[in-house]
Design a protein around this motif. Structure first.
Motif, mmCIF file in Angstrom:
data_model
loop_
_atom_site.group_PDB
_atom_site.id
_atom_site.type_symbol
_atom_site.label_atom_id
_atom_site.label_comp_id
_atom_site.label_asym_id
_atom_site.label_seq_id
_atom_site.Cartn_x
_atom_site.Cartn_y
_atom_site.Cartn_z
ATOM 1 N N UNK A 1 0.274 -2.266 -10.214
ATOM 2 C CA UNK A 1 -1.531 -1.494 -9.697
ATOM 3 C C UNK A 1 -2.569 -2.752 -10.323
ATOM 4 N N UNK A 2 -3.186 -3.740 -9.244
ATOM 5 C CA UNK A 2 -4.152 -4.350 -9.861
ATOM 6 C C UNK A 2 -5.059 -3.361 -9.883
ATOM 7 N N UNK A 3 -5.935 -4.192 -11.295
ATOM 8 C CA UNK A 3 -7.297 -2.737 -11.050
ATOM 9 C C UNK A 3 -8.256 -3.509 -11.990
ATOM 10 N N UNK B 1 -0.918 -2.641 -4.651
ATOM 11 C CA UNK B 1 -2.305 -1.890 -4.552
ATOM 12 C C UNK B 1 -3.064 -2.588 -5.448
ATOM 13 N N UNK B 2 -4.350 -2.247 -5.219
ATOM 14 C CA UNK B 2 -5.410 -2.665 -6.456
ATOM 15 C C UNK B 2 -6.956 -1.634 -6.580
ATOM 16 N N UNK B 3 -7.394 -1.438 -7.208
ATOM 17 C CA UNK B 3 -8.763 -1.269 -7.177
ATOM 18 C C UNK B 3 -9.522 -1.456 -7.725
ATOM 19 N N UNK B 4 -10.904 -1.722 -6.869
ATOM 20 C CA UNK B 4 -11.695 -2.722 -7.380
ATOM 21 C C UNK B 4 -12.896 -1.309 -7.649
ATOM 22 N N UNK B 5 -14.254 -2.682 -8.497
ATOM 23 C CA UNK B 5 -15.492 -2.031 -8.422
ATOM 24 C C UNK B 5 -16.382 -3.067 -8.226
ATOM 25 N N UNK C 1 -7.653 3.000 0.949
ATOM 26 C CA UNK C 1 -7.163 4.060 1.159
ATOM 27 C C UNK C 1 -7.828 5.739 0.118
ATOM 28 N N UNK C 2 -9.115 5.371 -0.286
ATOM 29 C CA UNK C 2 -9.527 6.119 -1.186
ATOM 30 C C UNK C 2 -11.710 4.492 -1.545
ATOM 31 N N UNK C 3 -12.189 5.473 -1.861
ATOM 32 C CA UNK C 3 -13.806 4.646 -2.072
ATOM 33 C C UNK C 3 -14.605 5.873 -2.608
ATOM 34 N N UNK C 4 -15.370 5.042 -4.060
ATOM 35 C CA UNK C 4 -16.299 6.478 -4.186
ATOM 36 C C UNK C 4 -17.635 5.116 -4.278
ATOM 37 N N UNK C 5 -18.812 5.230 -3.728
ATOM 38 C CA UNK C 5 -19.981 4.759 -3.890
ATOM 39 C C UNK C 5 -20.684 4.800 -5.538
ATOM 40 N N UNK C 6 -20.782 4.180 -6.974
ATOM 41 C CA UNK C 6 -21.112 4.302 -8.004
ATOM 42 C C UNK C 6 -22.240 3.702 -7.967
ATOM 43 N N UNK D 1 -9.575 1.969 -3.544
ATOM 44 C CA UNK D 1 -8.234 1.620 -3.120
ATOM 45 C C UNK D 1 -8.305 1.099 -2.349
ATOM 46 N N UNK D 2 -7.308 0.043 -2.490
ATOM 47 C CA UNK D 2 -6.834 -1.025 -1.317
ATOM 48 C C UNK D 2 -5.637 -1.729 -0.530
ATOM 49 N N UNK D 3 -4.849 -1.746 -0.200
ATOM 50 C CA UNK D 3 -3.364 -1.913 0.284
ATOM 51 C C UNK D 3 -3.076 -3.053 1.598
ATOM 52 N N UNK D 4 -2.867 -3.992 1.729
ATOM 53 C CA UNK D 4 -2.655 -5.104 3.159
ATOM 54 C C UNK D 4 -1.630 -3.240 4.383
ATOM 55 N N UNK D 5 -3.060 -4.516 4.737
ATOM 56 C CA UNK D 5 -1.776 -3.415 5.990
ATOM 57 C C UNK D 5 -0.882 -3.568 6.727
ATOM 58 N N UNK D 6 -0.381 -4.364 6.563
ATOM 59 C CA UNK D 6 1.443 -4.597 6.969
ATOM 60 C C UNK D 6 1.613 -4.153 6.026
#
Length: 299
Positions: free
Chosen positions: A94-96, A142-146, A158-163, A270-275
């Motif tokens: 997990x990248x974060x 997969x990764x979770x960015x800010x 896969x998921x997102x939240x506006x901050x 929360x992102x991952x590659x389409x393939x």
């Protein structure tokens, strides 16, 4: 056609390289190339475009990848059924963003560990550019960015939240009483900021630069909690995402300033590659992170 060929196909598609796939699977590059050519011969179609050292899926290859991933997933499920191990197991890379580790990992790891004791996490932290590079090279699953919102058809969100992000001050600071604060007023104050280039700090700097303005902080640190403490002690102002300051704002220890000239929002994504094939550890982590909200806790 056998499972080994399908696994090789999946790895080449995810890594975008025959050589890297061979290194990961323990096969020589000629073996990888032969297996892919055999698979293409059996299917009667070309799965990859090979241009120089670049390997990309054809349209048919993308369709075939979906089938290959489902076949391998079903085989894994069958093996788990035979051994009586139905619960998710394996390693998740997990990248974060570093600022997300405390609210999403440290405070929730016990709950995740209790629910999925056979899933092990390998967490990598760096900036958004570095995380996306690692995702593209299959160095993380997969990764979770800010950061600013990522729009790219190569990724599944896969998921997102506006901050929201706001300038903050101690209630004892004169600007905390103002209904509206001008940028010119802020520039005269000492600032305590996160490192230059960090997501929300970068977005603030970019907006100020459009007006040929710049804030030179008296302190730079990656420790947002430390910044909150010092701002609460009236040592200066800062610019921080709302989930970082929410607790102290509710306690009356910090005040968010109304600065209409500058508006910044960041997105937790929360992102991952389409393939990318969704392994069992990936699926349960997605489900777990979807229940967590930076502003509002567990949903």
């Amino acid at each position: 056609m056998d499972l080994r060929s399908l696994n090789i196909f999946i790895e080449v598609a995810e890594l975008g390289s025959f050589t890297r796939a061979g290194e990961k699977l323990g096969y020589s590059q000629p073996t990888i190339s032969f297996q892919i050519k055999q698979l293409e011969k059996e299917m009667g179609t070309q799965l990859f475009d090979r241009i120089g050292h670049t390997v990309t899926l054809t349209d048919t290859g993308r369709d075939a990848l979906d089938y290959a991933q489902r076949i391998c997933h079903c085989c894994q499920e069958m093996l788990l059924t035979g051994t009586g191990r139905r619960e998710p197991a394996g390693i998740l890379r997990l990248g974060m963003a570093d600022s997300l580790c405390q609210p999403l990992i440290a405070s929730q790891f016990a709950r995740f560990r209790s629910a999925y004791p056979k899933v092990s996490l390998q967490v990598t932290t760096t900036d958004t550019t570095g995380l996306l590079e690692k995702l593209d090279h299959n160095e993380v699953d997969m990764l979770c960015t800010m950061d600013d919102h990522v729009y790219d058809t190569n990724y599944i969100i896969a998921d997102e939240e506006e901050i929201g992000v706001h300038f903050v001050a101690s209630p004892a600071h004169p600007l905390s009483k103002a209904k509206r604060v001008e940028i010119s007023q802020l520039l005269a104050e000492p600032f305590l900021l996160t490192e230059k280039g960090m997501s929300y700090r970068r977005l603030m700097d970019e907006q100020l630069a459009r007006s040929s303005l710049e804030i030179s902080p008296v302190l730079e640190t990656g420790q947002a909690d430390l910044i909150c403490t010092l701002v609460g002690q009236n040592m200066g102002l800062s610019f921080l995402p709302d989930y970082v300051t929410e607790g102290m704002v509710r306690q009356g220890a910090l005040t968010r300033l109304n600065v209409p000239e500058l508006h910044v929002v960041v997105w937790k994504q929360l992102l991952y590659r389409r393939e990318k094939w969704l392994s069992a550890p990936m699926r349960v982590m997605i489900d777990h992170l979807k229940t967590l909200r930076l502003l509002g806790g567990i949903s």
